[in-house]
Motif scaffolding. Structure first.
Motif, PDB file in Angstrom:
ATOM      1  N   ARG A  39       0.862  -1.399   0.030  1.00 35.00           N
ATOM      2  CA  ARG A  39       0.007  -0.075  -0.192  1.00 35.00           C
ATOM      3  C   ARG A  39       0.837   1.189  -0.136  1.00 35.00           C
ATOM      4  N   ASP A  68      -8.979  -0.283  -0.959  1.00 32.82           N
ATOM      5  CA  ASP A  68      -9.370   0.718  -2.086  1.00 32.82           C
ATOM      6  C   ASP A  68      -9.553  -0.050  -3.366  1.00 32.82           C
ATOM      7  N   VAL A  69     -10.957  -0.052  -3.789  1.00 29.05           N
ATOM      8  CA  VAL A  69     -11.396  -0.725  -4.876  1.00 29.05           C
ATOM      9  C   VAL A  69     -10.600  -0.101  -6.257  1.00 29.05           C
ATOM     10  N   SER A  70     -10.510   1.080  -5.960  1.00 31.21           N
ATOM     11  CA  SER A  70      -9.723   1.693  -7.336  1.00 31.21           C
ATOM     12  C   SER A  70      -8.367   1.626  -7.452  1.00 31.21           C
ATOM     13  N   SER A  71      -7.759   1.404  -6.526  1.00 31.43           N
ATOM     14  CA  SER A  71      -6.277   0.716  -6.293  1.00 31.43           C
ATOM     15  C   SER A  71      -6.375  -0.771  -6.951  1.00 31.43           C
ATOM     16  N   GLU A  73      -8.419  -1.950  -8.813  1.00 37.76           N
ATOM     17  CA  GLU A  73      -8.651  -1.816 -10.247  1.00 37.76           C
ATOM     18  C   GLU A  73      -7.651  -1.644 -11.171  1.00 37.76           C
ATOM     19  N   ALA A  74      -6.681  -0.684 -10.318  1.00 36.46           N
ATOM     20  CA  ALA A  74      -5.560  -0.162 -11.314  1.00 36.46           C
ATOM     21  C   ALA A  74      -4.476  -1.256 -11.605  1.00 36.46           C
ATOM     22  N   LYS A  77      -5.741  -3.364 -14.131  1.00 34.27           N
ATOM     23  CA  LYS A  77      -5.301  -2.874 -15.468  1.00 34.27           C
ATOM     24  C   LYS A  77      -3.925  -2.913 -15.880  1.00 34.27           C
ATOM     25  N   ARG A 143     -12.397  -8.388  -2.668  1.00 31.25           N
ATOM     26  CA  ARG A 143     -12.089  -7.343  -3.799  1.00 31.25           C
ATOM     27  C   ARG A 143     -11.118  -7.804  -4.868  1.00 31.25           C
ATOM     28  N   VAL A 147     -11.705  -8.502  -8.974  1.00 35.85           N
ATOM     29  CA  VAL A 147     -10.941  -7.698 -10.066  1.00 35.85           C
ATOM     30  C   VAL A 147     -10.115  -8.846 -10.775  1.00 35.85           C
TER      31      VAL A 147
END
Ligand SMILES: NC(=O)c1ccc[n+]([C@@H]2O[C@H](COP(=O)([O-])OP(=O)(O)OC[C@H]3O[C@@H](n4cnc5c(N)ncnc54)[C@H](OP(=O)(O)O)[C@@H]3O)[C@@H](O)[C@H]2O)c1
Length: 297
Positions: A39, A68-71, A73-74, A77, A143, A147
């Protein structure tokens, strides 16, 4: 004709230190390409440097906060663009859910002082800490699975390894009615498991968790790990093509137990690494104690 082993890619969560870092080291030594995640970017880059200085080259860093879901998801990707698939997901990141007075640690460092259980008597568990613990240890793993499942499905030998604990066994929940609900794998769904976890948090907030059948000490950690073990069984049932198991690494000397553990990180990482490298068609949905199949009950 020379046979080549297809490249295997692993993501290990919370791998800047402790058992996670050692899992990376052991996977690298087996020829797996490792994405070390942390993190905190500085701590993660320092850990990658440490591995590189000891001779590993197939390791890269990517930031990841499982809360953190956006972390998450990043990172998804990044893996999609760089590798187009994922072979091994090790859900290792966790927190204890408890705080301890620095004075207690000083006492535990003195000769003859400080068995783990007496340190636990000096811990403070607040509702805020309990929520954080459930959010990282249980929902954080969920999470990551959400993903990465589609990327794992593109692997020829996909594996999910969830770091559980001796505290991740059903017997750590005193309430029989709760135990029965969690044990009934035919009836247990993700939604029902989440609802049970939420009812624990509500009971904890109202200080009714002891009377309502939840553990009285290290309660959020135990509930997070039992829920994680049960979620492992649900995943294995829903995604039979992905070999999904959970493992108790044993009592390992790391920050999570204020360095009171009795086993080394090398020993603790053995079970998770063995599960990551299981041959195709190996059993799924099991609870391991170190390198041996054990009972979830
Ligand atoms: N040690 C034992 O005796 C023992 C026994 C049973 C099970 N386990 C399990 O083994 C696993 C590894 O624990 P450990 O003993 O190696 O503990 P540790 O040394 O405290 O390592 C925990 C790791 O998780 C990371 N982490 C915490 N919250 C995170 C978040 N929100 N996002 C990403 N990373 C996060 C920490 O990062 P920071 O450095 O940023 O905090 C650290 O890298 C855990 O699942 C633990 O429950 C350990």
């Amino acid at each position: 004709m020379e046979s080549t082993i297809p490249e295997r890619i692993a993501v290990v969560t919370g791998s800047n230190k402790g058992i996670g870092l050692e899992i990376c080291r052991q996977l690298l030594s087996k020829g797996v390409k490792v994405v070390l995640t942390a993190r905190d970017e500085e701590r993660g880059i320092a850990a990658v440097k440490k591995l590189q200085e000891s001779g590993a080259s197939d390791v890269v860093f990517h930031q990841l906060d499982v809360a953190d879901v956006s972390s998450a998801e990043a990172l998804g990707k990044f893996i999609q663009t760089q590798f187009g698939k994922l072979d091994i997901l090790v859900n290792n990141a966790a927190v204890s859910g408890a705080e301890i007075e620095p004075q207690a640690l000083t006492l535990s460092n003195q000769p003859g002082g400080g068995a783990f259980s007496s340190l636990l008597d000096m811990t403070l568990e607040t509702h805020e800490k309990a929520e954080e613990c459930i959010n990282i240890n249980y929902y954080g793993t969920k999470r990551m699975c959400k993903v990465f499942i589609s990327l794992l499905q593109l692997s020829q030998a996909p594996k999910i390894i969830n770091l559980s604990s001796g505290y991740g066994r059903l017997k750590c929940i005193p309430g029989e009615a709760i135990r029965k609900k969690i044990a009934n794998i035919n009836d247990l769904t993700e939604e029902r498991l989440d609802a049970l976890v939420e009812s624990f948090l509500n009971d904890f907030k109202e200080e009714k968790h002891k009377e309502n059948g939840w553990p009285s000490r290290t309660s959020a950690y135990k509930v997070s790990k039992v829920a994680l073990s049960a979620y492992t069984r649900i995943l294995a049932k829903e995604h039979p093509m992905i070999c999904t198991n959970c493992v108790d690494p044993g009592f390992v000397k790391t920050d999570i137990n204020w360095n009171t553990g009795t086993r080394t990180v090398e020993e603790g990482a053995k079970g998770p690494v063995m599960l990551a490298l299981l041959p195709n068609d190996s059993p799924s949905g099991l609870f391991y104690c170190q390198t041996e199949v054990s009972s979830f009950e």
